[in-house]
Design a protein around this motif. Structure first.
Motif, PDB file in Angstrom:
ATOM      1  N   ARG A  50      -1.843  -9.064 -39.657  1.00 26.53           N
ATOM      2  CA  ARG A  50      -1.532  -8.232 -38.494  1.00 26.53           C
ATOM      3  C   ARG A  50      -0.300  -8.768 -37.769  1.00 26.53           C
ATOM      4  NH1 ARG A  50      -4.011  -4.525 -35.669  1.00 26.53           N
ATOM      5  NH2 ARG A  50      -5.846  -4.616 -37.005  1.00 26.53           N
ATOM      6  N   LEU A  51      -0.093 -10.089 -37.813  1.00 28.04           N
ATOM      7  CA  LEU A  51       1.058 -10.698 -37.162  1.00 28.04           C
ATOM      8  C   LEU A  51       2.293 -10.721 -38.055  1.00 28.04           C
ATOM      9  CD1 LEU A  51      -0.653 -13.802 -35.524  1.00 28.04           C
ATOM     10  CD2 LEU A  51       0.444 -11.934 -34.290  1.00 28.04           C
ATOM     11  N   LEU A  52       2.099 -11.139 -39.309  1.00 28.30           N
ATOM     12  CA  LEU A  52       3.238 -11.433 -40.176  1.00 28.30           C
ATOM     13  C   LEU A  52       3.620 -10.289 -41.103  1.00 28.30           C
ATOM     14  CD1 LEU A  52       2.119 -15.056 -41.107  1.00 28.30           C
ATOM     15  CD2 LEU A  52       3.929 -14.410 -39.499  1.00 28.30           C
ATOM     16  N   HIS A  53       2.653  -9.427 -41.417  1.00 30.50           N
ATOM     17  CA  HIS A  53       2.919  -8.278 -42.294  1.00 30.50           C
ATOM     18  C   HIS A  53       3.521  -8.694 -43.633  1.00 30.50           C
ATOM     19  CE1 HIS A  53       2.119  -4.692 -39.654  1.00 30.50           C
ATOM     20  NE2 HIS A  53       1.987  -5.705 -38.821  1.00 30.50           N
ATOM     21  N   ASP A  54       3.078  -9.828 -44.144  1.00 31.72           N
ATOM     22  CA  ASP A  54       3.554 -10.300 -45.437  1.00 31.72           C
ATOM     23  C   ASP A  54       2.438 -11.140 -46.058  1.00 31.72           C
ATOM     24  OD1 ASP A  54       4.893 -12.628 -47.131  1.00 31.72           O
ATOM     25  OD2 ASP A  54       6.267 -10.913 -47.152  1.00 31.72           O
ATOM     26  N   VAL A  55       2.005 -10.752 -47.256  1.00 34.42           N
ATOM     27  CA  VAL A  55       0.864 -11.404 -47.892  1.00 34.42           C
ATOM     28  C   VAL A  55       1.149 -12.879 -48.142  1.00 34.42           C
ATOM     29  CG1 VAL A  55      -0.540 -11.486 -49.982  1.00 34.42           C
ATOM     30  CG2 VAL A  55      -0.007  -9.291 -48.949  1.00 34.42           C
ATOM     31  N   GLY A  56       2.308 -13.180 -48.727  1.00 37.29           N
ATOM     32  CA  GLY A  56       2.630 -14.565 -49.054  1.00 37.29           C
ATOM     33  C   GLY A  56       2.697 -15.450 -47.823  1.00 37.29           C
ATOM     34  N   ARG A  57       3.373 -14.979 -46.787  1.00 34.30           N
ATOM     35  CA  ARG A  57       3.508 -15.771 -45.562  1.00 34.30           C
ATOM     36  C   ARG A  57       2.158 -15.961 -44.881  1.00 34.30           C
ATOM     37  NH1 ARG A  57       8.430 -15.507 -42.770  1.00 34.30           N
ATOM     38  NH2 ARG A  57       7.486 -14.511 -40.973  1.00 34.30           N
ATOM     39  N   ALA A  58       1.317 -14.922 -44.902  1.00 31.15           N
ATOM     40  CA  ALA A  58      -0.009 -15.031 -44.286  1.00 31.15           C
ATOM     41  C   ALA A  58      -0.846 -16.096 -44.989  1.00 31.15           C
ATOM     42  CB  ALA A  58      -0.718 -13.681 -44.340  1.00 31.15           C
ATOM     43  N   GLU A  59      -0.790 -16.124 -46.314  1.00 28.94           N
ATOM     44  CA  GLU A  59      -1.574 -17.123 -47.036  1.00 28.94           C
ATOM     45  C   GLU A  59      -1.026 -18.525 -46.798  1.00 28.94           C
ATOM     46  OE1 GLU A  59      -3.398 -18.070 -51.450  1.00 28.94           O
ATOM     47  OE2 GLU A  59      -1.684 -16.737 -51.254  1.00 28.94           O
ATOM     48  N   GLU A  60       0.292 -18.674 -46.723  1.00 30.49           N
ATOM     49  CA  GLU A  60       0.884 -19.993 -46.465  1.00 30.49           C
ATOM     50  C   GLU A  60       0.404 -20.546 -45.124  1.00 30.49           C
ATOM     51  OE1 GLU A  60       5.074 -19.634 -46.679  1.00 30.49           O
ATOM     52  OE2 GLU A  60       5.112 -19.094 -48.811  1.00 30.49           O
ATOM     53  N   VAL A  61       0.398 -19.706 -44.094  1.00 30.76           N
ATOM     54  CA  VAL A  61      -0.036 -20.154 -42.772  1.00 30.76           C
ATOM     55  C   VAL A  61      -1.523 -20.497 -42.796  1.00 30.76           C
ATOM     56  CG1 VAL A  61      -0.341 -19.454 -40.372  1.00 30.76           C
ATOM     57  CG2 VAL A  61       1.772 -18.876 -41.576  1.00 30.76           C
ATOM     58  N   ALA A  62      -2.322 -19.696 -43.503  1.00 31.55           N
ATOM     59  CA  ALA A  62      -3.750 -19.995 -43.606  1.00 31.55           C
ATOM     60  C   ALA A  62      -3.973 -21.340 -44.289  1.00 31.55           C
ATOM     61  CB  ALA A  62      -4.457 -18.885 -44.376  1.00 31.55           C
ATOM     62  N   GLN A  63      -3.178 -21.637 -45.325  1.00 32.80           N
ATOM     63  CA  GLN A  63      -3.299 -22.923 -46.005  1.00 32.80           C
ATOM     64  C   GLN A  63      -2.899 -24.065 -45.072  1.00 32.80           C
ATOM     65  OE1 GLN A  63      -4.568 -23.527 -49.078  1.00 32.80           O
ATOM     66  NE2 GLN A  63      -5.074 -21.356 -49.182  1.00 32.80           N
ATOM     67  N   ASP A  64      -1.908 -23.833 -44.204  1.00 29.42           N
ATOM     68  CA  ASP A  64      -1.539 -24.857 -43.218  1.00 29.42           C
ATOM     69  C   ASP A  64      -2.728 -25.183 -42.317  1.00 29.42           C
ATOM     70  OD1 ASP A  64       0.996 -24.943 -44.224  1.00 29.42           O
ATOM     71  OD2 ASP A  64       1.899 -23.695 -42.660  1.00 29.42           O
ATOM     72  N   ALA A 172       2.147 -14.407 -57.525  1.00 30.15           N
ATOM     73  CA  ALA A 172       3.527 -14.374 -57.026  1.00 30.15           C
ATOM     74  C   ALA A 172       4.178 -13.027 -57.321  1.00 30.15           C
ATOM     75  CB  ALA A 172       4.339 -15.509 -57.662  1.00 30.15           C
ATOM     76  N   GLU A 173       3.928 -12.499 -58.517  1.00 33.10           N
ATOM     77  CA  GLU A 173       4.478 -11.190 -58.867  1.00 33.10           C
ATOM     78  C   GLU A 173       3.904 -10.108 -57.956  1.00 33.10           C
ATOM     79  OE1 GLU A 173       6.476  -8.142 -61.093  1.00 33.10           O
ATOM     80  OE2 GLU A 173       6.786 -10.281 -60.751  1.00 33.10           O
ATOM     81  N   ALA A 174       2.614 -10.229 -57.631  1.00 32.82           N
ATOM     82  CA  ALA A 174       1.991  -9.251 -56.736  1.00 32.82           C
ATOM     83  C   ALA A 174       2.649  -9.272 -55.362  1.00 32.82           C
ATOM     84  CB  ALA A 174       0.496  -9.548 -56.612  1.00 32.82           C
ATOM     85  N   ARG A 175       2.909 -10.471 -54.857  1.00 31.85           N
ATOM     86  CA  ARG A 175       3.566 -10.573 -53.549  1.00 31.85           C
ATOM     87  C   ARG A 175       4.953  -9.939 -53.586  1.00 31.85           C
ATOM     88  NH1 ARG A 175       2.141 -16.936 -52.982  1.00 31.85           N
ATOM     89  NH2 ARG A 175      -0.025 -16.756 -52.296  1.00 31.85           N
ATOM     90  N   ARG A 176       5.680 -10.195 -54.675  1.00 37.30           N
ATOM     91  CA  ARG A 176       7.033  -9.630 -54.798  1.00 37.30           C
ATOM     92  C   ARG A 176       6.979  -8.113 -54.804  1.00 37.30           C
ATOM     93  NH1 ARG A 176      10.087  -7.354 -58.394  1.00 37.30           N
ATOM     94  NH2 ARG A 176       8.532  -7.538 -60.046  1.00 37.30           N
ATOM     95  N   VAL A 177       6.060  -7.549 -55.599  1.00 40.83           N
ATOM     96  CA  VAL A 177       5.962  -6.097 -55.696  1.00 40.83           C
ATOM     97  C   VAL A 177       5.554  -5.501 -54.353  1.00 40.83           C
ATOM     98  CG1 VAL A 177       4.669  -4.196 -56.758  1.00 40.83           C
ATOM     99  CG2 VAL A 177       5.478  -6.108 -58.166  1.00 40.83           C
ATOM    100  N   LEU A 178       4.588  -6.119 -53.675  1.00 36.01           N
ATOM    101  CA  LEU A 178       4.152  -5.597 -52.374  1.00 36.01           C
ATOM    102  C   LEU A 178       5.296  -5.622 -51.366  1.00 36.01           C
ATOM    103  CD1 LEU A 178       0.584  -7.189 -52.109  1.00 36.01           C
ATOM    104  CD2 LEU A 178       1.164  -4.805 -52.599  1.00 36.01           C
ATOM    105  N   ALA A 179       6.132  -6.647 -51.449  1.00 36.78           N
ATOM    106  CA  ALA A 179       7.290  -6.704 -50.546  1.00 36.78           C
ATOM    107  C   ALA A 179       8.295  -5.609 -50.892  1.00 36.78           C
ATOM    108  CB  ALA A 179       7.946  -8.081 -50.628  1.00 36.78           C
ATOM    109  N   GLU A 180       8.497  -5.371 -52.181  1.00 39.01           N
ATOM    110  CA  GLU A 180       9.474  -4.363 -52.597  1.00 39.01           C
ATOM    111  C   GLU A 180       9.036  -2.959 -52.203  1.00 39.01           C
ATOM    112  OE1 GLU A 180      10.282  -4.699 -56.736  1.00 39.01           O
ATOM    113  OE2 GLU A 180      11.599  -6.432 -56.512  1.00 39.01           O
ATOM    114  N   VAL A 181       7.739  -2.660 -52.346  1.00 38.87           N
ATOM    115  CA  VAL A 181       7.273  -1.308 -52.008  1.00 38.87           C
ATOM    116  C   VAL A 181       6.952  -1.182 -50.528  1.00 38.87           C
ATOM    117  CG1 VAL A 181       6.352  -0.972 -54.325  1.00 38.87           C
ATOM    118  CG2 VAL A 181       4.831  -1.805 -52.527  1.00 38.87           C
ATOM    119  N   ARG A 182       7.151  -2.319 -49.792  1.00 39.99           N
ATOM    120  CA  ARG A 182       6.895  -2.319 -48.344  1.00 39.99           C
ATOM    121  C   ARG A 182       5.486  -1.845 -48.030  1.00 39.99           C
ATOM    122  NH1 ARG A 182      12.539  -0.465 -45.360  1.00 39.99           N
ATOM    123  NH2 ARG A 182      13.850  -2.104 -46.281  1.00 39.99           N
TER     124      ARG A 182
END
Length: 703
Positions: A50-64, A172-182
């Motif tokens: 809801r804050l970051l609107h990006d799957v990869g970034r959201a998971e990175e912060v959760a791992q932090d 990683a490919e899933a994150r890339r595709v989700l970013a590309e299709v917005r």
């Protein structure tokens, strides 16, 4: 959420307990963090989305946040509500990251108090994101298990019998595709909801089936996948209580999972449904399945595929013994299912039900047409079902060959061993029947036909030494044929491809004396019915050579060559739709540029970023200019993403060190190589059904 600092799933307790607010061992903390993450990961990541609107970034912060827990909890103790602690820390770190990126003012509206609070549909939104239709089925499954179920890449790799790098690459490919299709973190609009929900259900059932009947490996069952799929389906049912198909899927999974203890014997061999000990079925799961089915019926509406499959499972669960099963009702349900999902697998399942309701003969009539269906050419259950029907009809020799063919197609070791055992049993039965028939024949011949007439003497047929196929199976003959020393290496490889497919389709153990021209023709239609004429003709030539070598040219009589023709039928590039939202950005930019410029594909793939004049919408390509219009102008800046050097169109991966690459074909900023013609050809065919060579481009500048 975990309340009062207690252990989740009993894991922390097993480590000696984790009291709230006191010092604990790192091992106990690790166990608690693992348990909390499994339960809370979906809510945490969804809140960050809801804050970051990006799957990869959201998971990175959760791992932090997980790292912070591992560092702090051994000294401070596990908080009373560890899930809430992780969520709060993750959100603070997300805000810090936004500030560091100097986007705080831009993101301020998203950081309002209500935006930081968990929303009831956040996990459902996360499910829709992880099961986005732009992703492939296996990629959706891996991302769902990672993002929603909280499994690590290693756990997913072990569950699907692959390697951790492969899983990481898929994610990683899933994150890339989700970013590309917005892909947006939101519920689909009403007109798309049914289709998107179907995608989520498909992924959950794929995960369940991989655990319920593993496609590979030594064991038939992978309980960890089954449990995760059921858990996620239950969560989905809570989030979408008004969707009958969701409750139908829950009912189907619960009832099927109830049979797990009865599905394999002590040695791990599969036990068929009608032979299972129903006393081992889990009655709690059955009751849960019945409850989910009642909720689906209360919602009403026309039953969907999962509700119908659940109704079939209910019929089996209600029968106290296999003989009490209402097969007539099951046949009716499969007929309804086939109207909704007219797939060959559903037809095969209906044939099985018909065999129990009306007998193996009518069922075999339904199975025979499926032998020519290309979708089932490598599906081991087709020859397995056919073998069982032949067995019940008393055709043991044919049943043995079909069981052997099924075993050759099975990729799971337990299933393969089970099918091989059945093949041996039917072969022994066929041999016993042959011996009885020979004995009866000898007794009949030993009795005089007229009083005083001597008994007939046995006549031994002399073997026909000229017949090279006498007594041999297709597999034996194929091995001998491919073992010839007069073939060149390329010819042998080509013939091996043909014979491998013929053997898999017809069966290695089929006697050559039983192989007909019709069998060969059916195998060709199944394997290469939609192949290009040149491919078809290559395989025809191989089989004709094999038949001539055997001295039986009639084997290939039903095969005829296809006319290749002198010209390829061109398809206007503008008539092909490749601008769908699910098409990756790179492909959309490439296709649109080809359409608008009319330039040769080689010229477009050779473009470098330095060649582009985005303002004037043109680029220098050798001695000519490539120009484009508004569609390409909108896509190119997004594709370049700030790059200033290197090829415009890049491959998905970096080149491997063993393959040297010219500097001109490598992007100095990403390390990725230039997109090759071969890869572009594959992408074009997958997206449009046409090759690049078949696409006719309009003159430059024309629509």
């Amino acid at each position: 959420m975990i309340e009062s600092g207690g252990a989740a799933d009993g894991r922390a307790t097993a480590e000696g307990g984790v009291p709230a607010g006191g010092r604990v061992t790192p091992k106990a903390v690790r166990a608690t963090v693992d348990a909390v993450w499994r339960l809370e990961s979906a809510r945490i990541v969804a809140a960050l989305m809801r804050l970051l609107h990006d799957v990869g970034r959201a998971e990175e912060v959760a791992q932090d946040a997980l790292v912070a827990a591992l560092e702090q909890w051994p000294a401070t103790g596990v908080p009373g509500n560890p899930g809430a602690w992780l969520t709060a820390v993750a959100k603070r770190r997300a805000v810090d990251r936004i500030r560091r990126e100097r986007r705080f003012e831009e993101m301020a509206p998203r950081l309002a108090v209500d935006a930081l609070e968990e929303q009831p549909d956040d996990v459902l939104r996360l499910m829709f994101i992880s099961c986005h239709p732009a992703l492939g089925p296996r990629t959706r499954a891996a991302l769902t298990l990672r993002m929603v179920a909280g499994l690590s890449a290693g756990e997913i790799a072990r569950a699907f019998l692959t390697t951790e790098p492969v899983v990481r690459q898929r994610i990683a490919e899933a994150r890339r595709v989700l970013a590309e299709v917005r892909a947006r973190f939101e519920l689909p609009p009403p007109d798309e909801l049914a289709g998107r929900l179907s995608s989520v259900l498909e992924v959950l059932y794929l995960i369940f089936n991989e655990g319920y009947a593993a496609t590979a490996g030594d064991d038939l069952l992978r309980p960890e996948l089954t449990r995760e799929a059921v858990r996620l389906a239950r969560i989905l049912a809570e989030l979408a209580p008004g969707e009958a198909e969701v409750h139908g899927l829950v009912a189907l999974m619960e009832i099927q999972a109830s049979r797990s203890a009865a599905r394999t014997g002590p040695d791990g061999a599969p036990i068929q449904l009608h032979e299972q000990n129903r006393g081992l079925w889990d009655q709690l799961l059955i009751r849960r399945g019945f409850g989910a089915m009642l909720r689906a019926r209360e919602i009403g509406g026309t039953p969907g595929p999962y509700v119908l499959q659940a109704a079939i499972a209910v019929c089996h669960a209600q029968a106290r013994a296999a003989a009490d099963t209402d097969w007539t009702q099951i046949v009716t349900l499969y007929e309804l299912l086939e109207r909704l999902v007219p797939t060959p697998v559903v037809r095969l399942n209906r044939a099985v039900a018909v065999s129990f309701a009306r007998g193996p003969g009518p069922a075999l009539d339904l199975v025979e047409p499926l032998l020519a269906d290309p979708a089932l050419r490598d599906f081991h259950l087709l020859p397995s079902v056919r073998a069982d029907l032949l067995r019940r009809l008393g055709r043991a020799s044919e049943a043995s060959r079909e069981f052997t063919r099924a075993a050759g197609l099975a990729t799971n070791a337990a299933e393969r061993a089970f099918l091989e055992h059945r093949a041996e049993a039917e072969e022994s039965r066929a041999e016993a029947e042959d011996r009885r028939a020979e004995a009866e024949e000898r007794r009949a011949e030993a009795q005089p036909t007229e009083p005083g007439e001597p008994a007939a003497q046995d006549e031994q047929d002399e073997p026909d030494e000229q017949d090279g196929s006498a007594g041999r199976t297709l597999g034996e003959a194929a091995d001998a044929f491919l073992g010839r020393t007069d073939f060149e290496a390329a010819t042998r490889r080509s013939y091996q491809q043909t014979m491998r497919r013929l053997r898999r389709t017809v069966g290695d153990r089929l006697p050559l004396s039983a192989l007909t021209a019709g069998d060969v023709a059916r195998a060709f239609v199944t394997a290469w019915g939609d192949a290009a004429p040149a491919t078809w003709n290559r395989h025809v030539a191989a089989v004709r050579t094999f038949a001539a070598w055997l001295g039986d040219p009639a084997m290939a009589d039903s095969l005829s060559r296809k006319d290749i023709g002198r010209a390829v039928v061109a398809v206007p590039v503008r008539a092909v739709r490749w601008d769908h939202d699910s098409t990756p950005l790179r492909e959309r930019a490439l296709w649109t540029l080809l359409q608008e410029s009319g330039a040769p594909i080689q010229a477009v793939l050779a473009l470098d970023v330095e060649d582009l004049d985005l303002e004037d919408r043109r680029a220098r390509a050798g001695r000519r200019w490539v120009t484009w219009r508004s569609g390409t102008a909108r896509l190119l800046p997004r594709l370049l993403a700030g790059r200033t050097r290197g090829p415009v169109f890049l491959a998905e991966r970096k080149p491997v060190p063993s393959r040297p690459l010219a500097d001109a074909d490598r992007c100095p900023e990403t390390g990725r190589r230039r997109l090759s013609y071969e890869r572009a050809e594959y992408l074009c065919k997958r997206a449009t059904g046409h090759t690049l060579g078949a696409l006719k481009h309009p003159p430059n500048g024309q629509p």
